[in-house]
Structures are given as structure tokens and as C-alpha cells.
Motif scaffolding. Sequence first.
Motif, PDB file in Angstrom:
ATOM      1  N   MET A   1      -7.303 -23.845-119.975  1.00  0.00           N
ATOM      2  CA  MET A   1      -7.944 -23.267-121.148  1.00  0.00           C
ATOM      3  C   MET A   1      -7.427 -21.848-121.358  1.00  0.00           C
ATOM      4  O   MET A   1      -7.287 -21.102-120.411  1.00  0.00           O
ATOM      5  N   TRP A  20     -16.815 -30.036-133.063  1.00  0.00           N
ATOM      6  CA  TRP A  20     -15.547 -30.002-132.325  1.00  0.00           C
ATOM      7  C   TRP A  20     -14.363 -30.420-133.198  1.00  0.00           C
ATOM      8  O   TRP A  20     -13.257 -29.896-133.041  1.00  0.00           O
ATOM      9  N   TYR A  24     -11.026 -28.033-133.775  1.00  0.00           N
ATOM     10  CA  TYR A  24      -9.631 -28.432-133.588  1.00  0.00           C
ATOM     11  C   TYR A  24      -8.912 -28.633-134.926  1.00  0.00           C
ATOM     12  O   TYR A  24      -7.783 -29.105-134.946  1.00  0.00           O
ATOM     13  N   TRP A  30      -6.352 -24.074-127.307  1.00  0.00           N
ATOM     14  CA  TRP A  30      -6.152 -23.642-125.920  1.00  0.00           C
ATOM     15  C   TRP A  30      -4.676 -23.381-125.671  1.00  0.00           C
ATOM     16  O   TRP A  30      -3.838 -23.628-126.545  1.00  0.00           O
ATOM     17  N   ASN A  35      -5.497 -25.732-116.394  1.00  0.00           N
ATOM     18  CA  ASN A  35      -6.432 -24.723-115.893  1.00  0.00           C
ATOM     19  C   ASN A  35      -6.092 -24.395-114.442  1.00  0.00           C
ATOM     20  O   ASN A  35      -5.853 -25.305-113.629  1.00  0.00           O
ATOM     21  N   GLY A  54     -13.471 -34.594-121.460  1.00  0.00           N
ATOM     22  CA  GLY A  54     -13.430 -33.460-122.402  1.00  0.00           C
ATOM     23  C   GLY A  54     -12.069 -32.798-122.311  1.00  0.00           C
ATOM     24  O   GLY A  54     -11.950 -31.606-122.075  1.00  0.00           O
ATOM     25  N   ASP A  75     -11.852 -37.313-125.118  1.00  0.00           N
ATOM     26  CA  ASP A  75     -12.487 -36.185-125.806  1.00  0.00           C
ATOM     27  C   ASP A  75     -13.184 -36.694-127.059  1.00  0.00           C
ATOM     28  O   ASP A  75     -12.765 -37.678-127.669  1.00  0.00           O
ATOM     29  N   LEU A  76     -14.237 -35.983-127.424  1.00  0.00           N
ATOM     30  CA  LEU A  76     -15.017 -36.346-128.604  1.00  0.00           C
ATOM     31  C   LEU A  76     -14.184 -36.229-129.883  1.00  0.00           C
ATOM     32  O   LEU A  76     -14.359 -37.008-130.817  1.00  0.00           O
ATOM     33  N   ALA A 102     -13.681 -40.468-127.729  1.00  0.00           N
ATOM     34  CA  ALA A 102     -14.965 -41.146-127.495  1.00  0.00           C
ATOM     35  C   ALA A 102     -16.020 -40.102-127.175  1.00  0.00           C
ATOM     36  O   ALA A 102     -15.711 -39.008-126.680  1.00  0.00           O
ATOM     37  N   ASP A 103     -17.268 -40.472-127.450  1.00  0.00           N
ATOM     38  CA  ASP A 103     -18.393 -39.620-127.088  1.00  0.00           C
ATOM     39  C   ASP A 103     -18.787 -39.941-125.647  1.00  0.00           C
ATOM     40  O   ASP A 103     -19.277 -41.029-125.353  1.00  0.00           O
ATOM     41  N   LEU A 104     -18.552 -38.998-124.752  1.00  0.00           N
ATOM     42  CA  LEU A 104     -18.817 -39.245-123.325  1.00  0.00           C
ATOM     43  C   LEU A 104     -20.295 -39.448-123.033  1.00  0.00           C
ATOM     44  O   LEU A 104     -20.650 -40.013-121.998  1.00  0.00           O
ATOM     45  N   SER A 128     -12.941 -29.994-116.791  1.00  0.00           N
ATOM     46  CA  SER A 128     -12.660 -28.556-116.825  1.00  0.00           C
ATOM     47  C   SER A 128     -13.341 -27.955-118.041  1.00  0.00           C
ATOM     48  O   SER A 128     -12.997 -28.303-119.179  1.00  0.00           O
ATOM     49  N   PHE A 129     -14.302 -27.116-117.787  1.00  0.00           N
ATOM     50  CA  PHE A 129     -15.015 -26.438-118.868  1.00  0.00           C
ATOM     51  C   PHE A 129     -15.613 -27.440-119.858  1.00  0.00           C
ATOM     52  O   PHE A 129     -15.491 -27.272-121.071  1.00  0.00           O
ATOM     53  N   LEU A 136     -24.798 -31.224-125.594  1.00  0.00           N
ATOM     54  CA  LEU A 136     -23.917 -31.935-124.661  1.00  0.00           C
ATOM     55  C   LEU A 136     -24.734 -32.291-123.419  1.00  0.00           C
ATOM     56  O   LEU A 136     -25.166 -31.402-122.687  1.00  0.00           O
TER      57      LEU A 136
HETATM   58  C1  LIG Z   1     -14.569 -25.934-123.793  1.00  0.00           C
HETATM   59  S1  LIG Z   1     -13.639 -27.307-124.254  1.00  0.00           S
HETATM   60  C2  LIG Z   1     -12.603 -27.648-122.831  1.00  0.00           C
HETATM   61  C3  LIG Z   1     -11.365 -28.430-123.183  1.00  0.00           C
HETATM   62  C4  LIG Z   1     -10.406 -28.695-122.011  1.00  0.00           C
HETATM   63  N1  LIG Z   1     -11.023 -29.384-120.905  1.00  0.00           N
HETATM   64  C5  LIG Z   1      -9.776 -27.415-121.531  1.00  0.00           C
HETATM   65  O1  LIG Z   1     -10.108 -26.947-120.433  1.00  0.00           O
HETATM   66  O2  LIG Z   1      -8.946 -26.864-122.278  1.00  0.00           O
HETATM   67  C6  LIG Z   1     -14.853 -28.608-124.172  1.00  0.00           C
HETATM   68  C7  LIG Z   1     -14.322 -29.942-124.661  1.00  0.00           C
HETATM   69  O3  LIG Z   1     -15.353 -30.916-124.525  1.00  0.00           O
HETATM   70  C8  LIG Z   1     -15.279 -31.809-125.618  1.00  0.00           C
HETATM   71  N2  LIG Z   1     -16.588 -32.443-125.796  1.00  0.00           N
HETATM   72  C9  LIG Z   1     -17.738 -31.844-126.153  1.00  0.00           C
HETATM   73  N3  LIG Z   1     -18.726 -32.753-126.238  1.00  0.00           N
HETATM   74  C10 LIG Z   1     -18.178 -33.957-125.911  1.00  0.00           C
HETATM   75  C11 LIG Z   1     -18.673 -35.290-125.839  1.00  0.00           C
HETATM   76  N4  LIG Z   1     -19.953 -35.574-126.091  1.00  0.00           N
HETATM   77  N5  LIG Z   1     -17.814 -36.278-125.495  1.00  0.00           N
HETATM   78  C12 LIG Z   1     -16.497 -35.999-125.238  1.00  0.00           C
HETATM   79  N6  LIG Z   1     -15.975 -34.760-125.281  1.00  0.00           N
HETATM   80  C13 LIG Z   1     -16.805 -33.749-125.629  1.00  0.00           C
HETATM   81  C14 LIG Z   1     -14.878 -30.915-126.784  1.00  0.00           C
HETATM   82  O4  LIG Z   1     -14.329 -31.620-127.869  1.00  0.00           O
HETATM   83  C15 LIG Z   1     -13.907 -29.959-126.123  1.00  0.00           C
HETATM   84  O5  LIG Z   1     -12.577 -30.409-126.246  1.00  0.00           O
END
Ligand SMILES: C[S@@+](CC[C@H](N)C(=O)[O-])C[C@H]1O[C@@H](n2cnc3c(N)ncnc32)[C@H](O)[C@@H]1O
Length: 229
Positions: A1, A20, A24, A30, A35, A54, A75-76, A102-104, A128-129, A136
Amino acid sequence: MSPHYEHPNAPVSEDPRAFWEARYGGDQVWSGKVNAATAALTADLPPGRALDLGCGEGGDVIHLAEAGWDATGVDLAEAAVTRARRAAHKRGVAERTHFMAADLTDTGSGWGLPDDAGAPGFDLVTASFLQSPVALDRERILRHALTLLAPGGRLVLVSHAAPPPWAPAEFAARGHFPSPADELTVLGVTVCGDERWDVATAEVRTREVTGPDGQAAALEDTVVVVRRR
Ligand SMILES: C[S@@+](CC[C@H](N)C(=O)[O-])C[C@H]1O[C@@H](n2cnc3c(N)ncnc32)[C@H](O)[C@@H]1O
């Protein structure tokens, strides 16, 4: 990130997917690099099957693929995984990477993973993050992720332990910045582990970065590694 984490000015009640996708929708968000903590915590592992939760624009997935892993990112935001696929192609690892939108939190959906993804399971799951200024349910996601680990597989969780010093006060106030103990509670794992889990790492690590205005800063990451016995 990227350390240049900008605070998007969205109301807390905003729909997560809309939030989100909008995030994007513009320039790359990023850095495209792995990371640092994720790279360090996975460096000595023998490559196998990895899943990144994510995954954003794919920096960690691409790094793992370059290190020999068969790596899947979920990722969402469709906009994020489209960018991730393009980056993997450019870096020559398209064949070892798979990206799914997909929505995790929809843990019953299988997250769009191939039917055989659960057997024998992933050798590595990274998050990661996986943090968001909008809704969430991390506990639901991360507890499900534990069920996807193969015996001996690891969950590597890296989170902001504190907001970056340059983050707007509103972001700092509304974000959740978990301690290692918070993360273990989220996972439902005790620090001593049990017959199912070893806790390999649970600590806060500091990394030096350059802030958006060129200022030197220290960021704190909560780092937790849980290994399935
Ligand atoms: C802070 S960013 C971190 C992105 C990446 N892991 C990085 O370190 O660069 C959080 C990520 O979580 C994803 N996210 C948030 N809610 C989500 C969900 N319900 N299902 C899947 N992904 C999700 C967002 O789209 C975003 O890309």
C-alpha cells in the motif's frame, strides 16, 4: 500500500461497493508494490497456493506470483481487480494470478473461487490493510478465511495499528486501528494458540516512510500470523 493514503470524503453510511468503486475510479490508488510486512512475513515460506483478501490493485498477489506462488486475489471493487489483472499481465505473471470481484462478507458465496479451492485448502491467506472507512465485517471474513487454510497453512494479517500522522482527523476518528490482541479476538484465537492454531506472530511493527509532502514519518502496523496445525 502506498504511504500516500488519502482520505476519501465519503459519509460513513455509504454503500461499500459504491464507495470502493468510486475510490478506484480515478488514478491508481496504491503504489503497486508489495506491502513491506507481507513481503517479510512470507519471504521464507515455500510457495504453494495463496489467497489475498481485499487485494486492491494486486501488489501483494503479483509479488507472491513472482515468488512462485499460485496467487488469487479477491476484492469488492471490479475496478480494482481489472487494474490488478492488467498489472499482473504487464509483470509477466498473468498465468499464476487469478483475480475475482466479490463481496468477502458474503461468505456463503464461495467468493467466486474455483470449486476445488477448499480442498486441500490454501497454504497462505493474506489480508493486508483489510480496513475500510465504510462498513466491513472483518470478523466474518477473517474467521471464514481460517477455514480455508490447509493443514500447516498460514493466515498473515497486516493492519494499520494507528492512522498515518497526515490522516485527516475525521479519518482517524472513524477508522478502526486494531492491536494484536484485537486481531486475535476477531479471529477467535487465543495468544497461546490451541489444538488447531499456533500464533506465530502477534506484534506491532514500525516502518519508516515518506509522507505525501515529503516528510519522514513512522507508521505502525499490527502484524498477526496464525498457522493451522
Ligand atoms: C485499504 S485497501 C487495501 C488494499 C490492498 N490490500 C493493499 O494493501 O494495497 C482495502 C481493500 O479492501 C477492499 N474491500 C473493502 N470491503 C470489502 C469487501 N466487503 N469485500 C472485498 N473487498 C473489500 C477494498 O475494495 C480495498 O481494495
